[in-house]
Design a protein around this motif. Structure first.
Motif: not given
Lengths: 895, 153
Positions: A722, A730-733, A735-736, A739-740, A771-772
């Motif tokens: 992270m 981080l904007h792609g998969e 990052g997703y 996050t999960s 973090w965000h």
């Protein structure tokens, strides 16, 4: 391969190896070069005939007399030119012909004094692309022609041609021997094509742009071998030669069969056989291998010739150039104009890392150590296995040895785990041969002593290790046997192995080579970059207390990487420049990879230990441990799972992936593995129910799986990813799913019986918010893909058109400072005469000294209607006609 | 999941992420909508409750979401309009009050899905010049998709 290698080894000893070589098809020329030893080559005399003819071809301005002369001249030529291939010559002398910063004007000035066929590569300010500028013979209407170089994600090619190349050097080398879309083949300046040693080439390279005006570029000779009909080289006195050139354009040029094949433009074939480019020779480099009688006295046949008359002065003369320049005597003029360039070049050379040898021993040690350590049990034998297979595959296809047993040899005893390792090896073999079959093995290392070359070999082994970690599912318990046997290979064979792997480093993509190059540079404390990196690494290691929290530590590391990346992108320490090997849109990706390798790799152990310490200290380690136990005892429904869950076998597979993840140092690769885990979970969910699932179902299952894996270390892994992942990713998969995964771990950490509502604790919410915010805010730290802190400034000189440069300009930098920067970058002697202008809506505005260009840019961007605008650095009192911005100039717009 | 929508001279590539809508995952939501250009908030026209939840999400997005995020409201399950609990007018009025696109969809019968994304596409601000230079494809991190006819919020 081992059978083959060892076989040749034996043959070698019997001294009849070269017979075998003769029978092997030319495709494995590289392998031959690697394996043939000096003594053998000695007896072998010359390399395969076609090699020579190719090279001769390049040198020969008049292709059609080639047939007439036939073989005898080959040897004559070869002794004359030494054993350097065209590619070598190009690599060594790029400071001469690769002039990205040169304007059209300057390029014209340089080339007009040159014979036809001579070329430069520069970056066109108008198109913002690299172009090949070629000197044409006088029959053409214009003296010069430009050919645009197209850059795709992986390759370089000339516009209009279907042949693409892994890098710029190969492209140029190819066009030295085959014209394809050009009117005729490129020609190296005489001094470069005639140089006999690398040292000579280096000397020429040191001249940089000055080469063109120096006496080194003394001209070309007429007939190199006495029996060659005299081709005149200049423009004026050589009607005969001109004829040749015309023929070169209009007539069908004789080509060797192989060459024909390779210049077909209709598609698939991308890269050329290295044999075209390379005299079969680098092995010979060590000793006196050629009967000296064949070598004419160094200066003998070429000196007597007088340089041909200089061509007439360039027609276009800028009104601003000094009178000295406008005269015919460019020799006097040039040094003046290019002074700064030269200095830069010399300085660059001075700083240049050259041999980069020291890390080798250490590396080798660590390599062995790793091999011994039980942890790497899984990866190591596999590497060997793959390598074996790879080599055998190559050898087999070429030499006719049946590749049938390769799998059994390379494959470790079968286990329950996933893909057979053999598969990975296969894949890679094909990948590599597709992408860079034209590489010749030693290229960048050629100038290094032999032992440092071996060092490189080791690092290539390491590369493979890294990859195999990722690519193959190495079962945790692995064939002690195969490992043992490979480890106990006799020294002799081992050195062969290493040599062979050196061959495979030649299959490396330019990207890998660049990454490796940067990694080497980072270990060299003689360079600024190396100092920066090494100092930072030792600082971190020695000052364990300098960070207050894990986040703090990871953040500073990320920041450091981003800054170093920026530095590298702008500095001249990389040689050859990164632009010559990597297409522009890939530069940041490659730099990021290099950062991982040179910063994260050495720090990985330390960072992990530190992270663990932090977590132990704040109690979260213990909390996670206890809760993991608790969660594991729950059944899936209690965790909110209402979808099929992976069974034990799948969980085991996932666990293996997570364990592999722990071995990676690159956050990117870690994320790739995380994505695979998620994919596997989705597949299981969907296959077992036949329906699709969304995040509401996926998250609980992920939580369940993570609990089942029972890996405390995952927490640290997720944090590592992270914080260290390139912000743009981080904007792609990635990052997703990060996050999960973070969410799932938080659920576990906060799992308590009484938490009936199963809400994420407020603490987690806070952490995520922070973090965000932080990672979003991080976007303002400069990174190459994030152009917020860059300003594209065009430089306009009345006589010389437009050059664009991208400058690092932070939001609160004033116009005054930008002007200063421009003066420096564009090498303006009288900065008080210049100022920064904004050209928007067809009008010019001179920017006041205290304005902020970045704010202006932001304002322009935020207008509802898009405006075409340019920041232009130019003379305050310049004539109006200078500026012609048309729609086509969009590329110049600030980015 | 990705979807490419042509819009004028540009091709808009949507990267569509599903967020976990359940209350207990609520705190993850900001991570999901971070950097998004658009959010599709889906409710079920046969369930009044889902429309209330939707309003909560809109509020959250307004407060914590990215600035200028394009919001689209999708009333899903329009194939079941005979048992609807939320009228189209209610939805339209509400959407107008928050400046959102509204459309009734049926993921089951693939009704209005294309229109929904085209509607979003039209509201995505034009590219920065420098992005144009790259490849002409914009990557949009979409919000909650109406896929599988599931209610996300």
């Amino acid at each position: 391969m081992s059978a083959w290698t060892m076989g040749t080894r034996a043959l070698d000893k019997r001294g009849s190896f070269f017979k075998l070589i003769d029978t092997i098809a030319s495709e494995i020329g590289e392998l031959n070069q690697e394996m043939v030893h000096t003594d053998v080559s000695l007896e072998n005399g010359l390399g395969p005939p076609e090699t020579h003819s190719m090279v001769r071809h390049q040198e020969d301005p008049c292709p059609e007399d080639e047939e007439a002369k036939g073989r005898p001249r080959d040897s004559g030529y070869e002794s004359l030119s030494g054993q350097l291939s065209i590619l070598d010559r190009l690599l060594h002398t790029h400071p001469v012909w690769l002039q990205l910063g040169l304007s059209e004007e300057e390029a014209a000035r340089v080339l007009q004094a040159q014979p036809p066929g001579i070329f430069l590569v520069r970056k066109s300010a108008k198109m913002q692309r690299k172009v090949l500028t070629l000197r044409l013979p006088s029959e053409f209407e214009v003296p010069l022609r430009e050919f645009t170089i197209k850059e795709s994600t992986y390759t370089f090619s000339l516009e209009g041609s279907g042949i693409s190349f892994a890098d710029l050097f190969r492209l140029i080398a190819f066009y030295c021997i085959s014209r394809d879309v050009l009117p005729f083949t490129l020609k190296l300046p005489y001094a470069i094509s005639a140089a006999k040693t690398e040292a000579q080439l280096e000397e020429l390279a040191q001249l940089g742009l000055n080469f063109w005006s120096s006496s080194a570029d003394s001209n070309p000779p007429n007939p190199p071998p006495p029996h060659r009909p005299p081709p005149a080289d200049g423009l004026c006195p050589g009607p005969w030669r001109q004829l040749c050139l015309i023929n070169g354009v209009h007539a069908i040029k004789p080509r060797t069969p192989s060459e024909l094949e390779c210049s077909q433009t209709n598609g698939a074939l991308c890269f050329i056989n290295p044999l075209f480019l390379q005299v079969h020779s680098q092995d010979l480099g060590a000793g006196p291998k050629r009967p000296s009688a064949r070598t004419p006295p160094a200066n003998g046949s070429e000196r007597p010739r007088s340089p041909p008359p200089r061509p007439p002065p360039p027609a276009l003369q800028s009104p601003h150039t000094s009178p000295g320049l406008s005269g015919t005597d460019t020799q006097l003029g040039m040094p003046q104009t290019v002074g700064p360039d030269t200095q830069e070049n010399v300085a660059k050379l001075g700083r240049k890392p050259t041999p980069i040898p020291p890390p080798r021993l250490k590396k080798q040690a660590s390599f062995l150590e790793a091999e011994n350590s039980a942890k790497t049990l899984s990866a190591q034998p596999l590497v060997r296995g793959q390598e074996l297979e790879l080599e055998q595959g190559t050898a087999g296809s070429a030499g006719g040895a049946p590749p049938a047993d390769c799998c059994t040899r390379a494959q470790p005893p079968p286990t329950s785990a996933a893909r057979p390792p053999c598969h990975g090896g296969r894949q890679r073999l094909s990948d590599m041969s597709i992408s860079t079959s034209s590489s010749d093995s030693l290229e960048f290392e050629r100038n290094m002593p032999l032992d440092s070359y071996e060092g490189d070999t080791n690092s290539s082994l390491e590369d493979y290790e890294g990859e195999s970690d990722q690519e193959t599912m190495a079962p945790p318990i692995k064939s002690k046997k195969s490992r043992h046997s490979s480890f106990v290979l006799p020294k002799l064979v081992k050195s062969q192995l290493r040599k062979m792997s050196g061959v495979f480093s030649s299959f490396m993509t330019p990207e890998k080579r660049m990454v490796r190059r940067i990694a080497e540079l980072s270990r060299d404390k003689c360079t600024y970059f190396g100092c920066l990196v090494q100092d930072y690494i030792s600082f971190l290691m020695e000052n364990r207390e300098c960070h207050v929290s894990s986040t703090d530590m990871l953040q500073t590391i990320r920041q450091f990487m981003t800054q170093v990346k920026n530095y590298l992108a702008q500095s001249s320490e990389l040689d050859p420049p990164i632009e010559s090997l990597i297409p522009e849109d890939q530069i940041d990706v490659v730099l990021e990879k290099a950062m991982h390798k040179c910063i994260l790799k050495p720090l990985k152990g330390h960072v992990e230990a530190m992270l663990r310490d932090f977590h132990v200290a704040d109690g979260s380690w213990k909390q996670l441990k206890e809760n993991l136990q608790l969660v594991r005892q729950r059944n899936p429904q209690e965790l909110g799972v209402f979808a099929p869950t992976p069974d034990l076998v799948d969980v085991e597979k996932i666990k293996v992936k997570f364990m592999m993840m722990q071995k990676m140092y690159s956050p990117e690769k870690k994320v790739m593995l995380l994505l695979r885990v998620c994919k596997l979970i989705y597949t299981v969910m969907e296959n077992n129910s036949g329906r699709m699932y969304g995040a509401d179902d996926f998250l609980p299952v992920l939580t369940y799986v993570i609990a089942q894996c029972d890996m405390l270390e995952l927490d640290v892994e997720i944090e590592y990813m992270m914080e260290l992942l390139d912000p743009s990713l981080l904007h792609g998969e990635g990052g997703y799913y990060l996050t999960s995964a973070y969410g799932a771990l938080s659920l576990i950490k906060n799992f308590q019986e009484e938490q009936a509502a199963r809400l994420l604790s407020s603490e987690t919410r806070d952490t995520l918010r922070q973090w965000h915010k932080r990672r979003t805010a991080n976007r303002t730290i400069p990174s190459v893909d994030d152009f917020q802190n860059y300003l594209r400034v065009a430089f306009q000189e009345v006589g010389s058109g437009c050059t664009g440069k991208t400058l690092l300009v932070r939001p609160y930098v004033t116009t005054e400072d930008v002007c200063q920067l421009c003066a420096e970058k564009f090498k303006v002697g009288d900065p008080e005469e210049y100022s920064l202008f904004l050209f928007v809506d067809e009008t010019w505005q001179q920017l006041a000294e205290d304005t902020y260009p970045q704010k202006i840019k932001a304002e322009l961007h935020s207008r509802p209607q898009p405006h075409v605008f340019h920041f232009v650095y130019k003379r305050i009192k310049s004539d109006p006609y200078g500026v012609i911005f048309q729609n086509g100039d969009k590329d110049l717009s600030p980015s | 999941m990705t979807k490419t929508v042509p819009c004028g001279n540009e091709l808009h590539k949507f990267l569509i992420w599903d967020t976990a809508g359940q209350e207990r995952f609520h705190s993850l939501a900001p991570m999901y909508y971070r950097g998004s250009a658009a959010a599709v908030i889906v409710y079920d026209i046969t369930k009044q409750d889902s429309f209330h939840t939707l309003k909560k999400w809109v509020k959250e997005l307004k407060e914590h979401g990215p600035e200028n995020i394009v919001m689209a409201i999708a009333g899903n399950k329009c194939d079941l309009s005979d048992i609807r609990e939320v009228s189209l007018k209610d939805a339209k009025d509400y959407a107008e009050s928050i400046g959102a696109i509204v459309v009734e969809t049926s993921a089951k019968n693939a009704i209005n899905i294309e229109e929904l994304f085209q509607g979003i596409s039209r509201q995505i601000p034009p590219l920065d010049p420098h992005e144009k230079g790259n490849n002409g494809v914009i990557c949009i991190h979409g919000g909650k998709p109406p896929s599988q006819g599931r209610r996300c919020c």
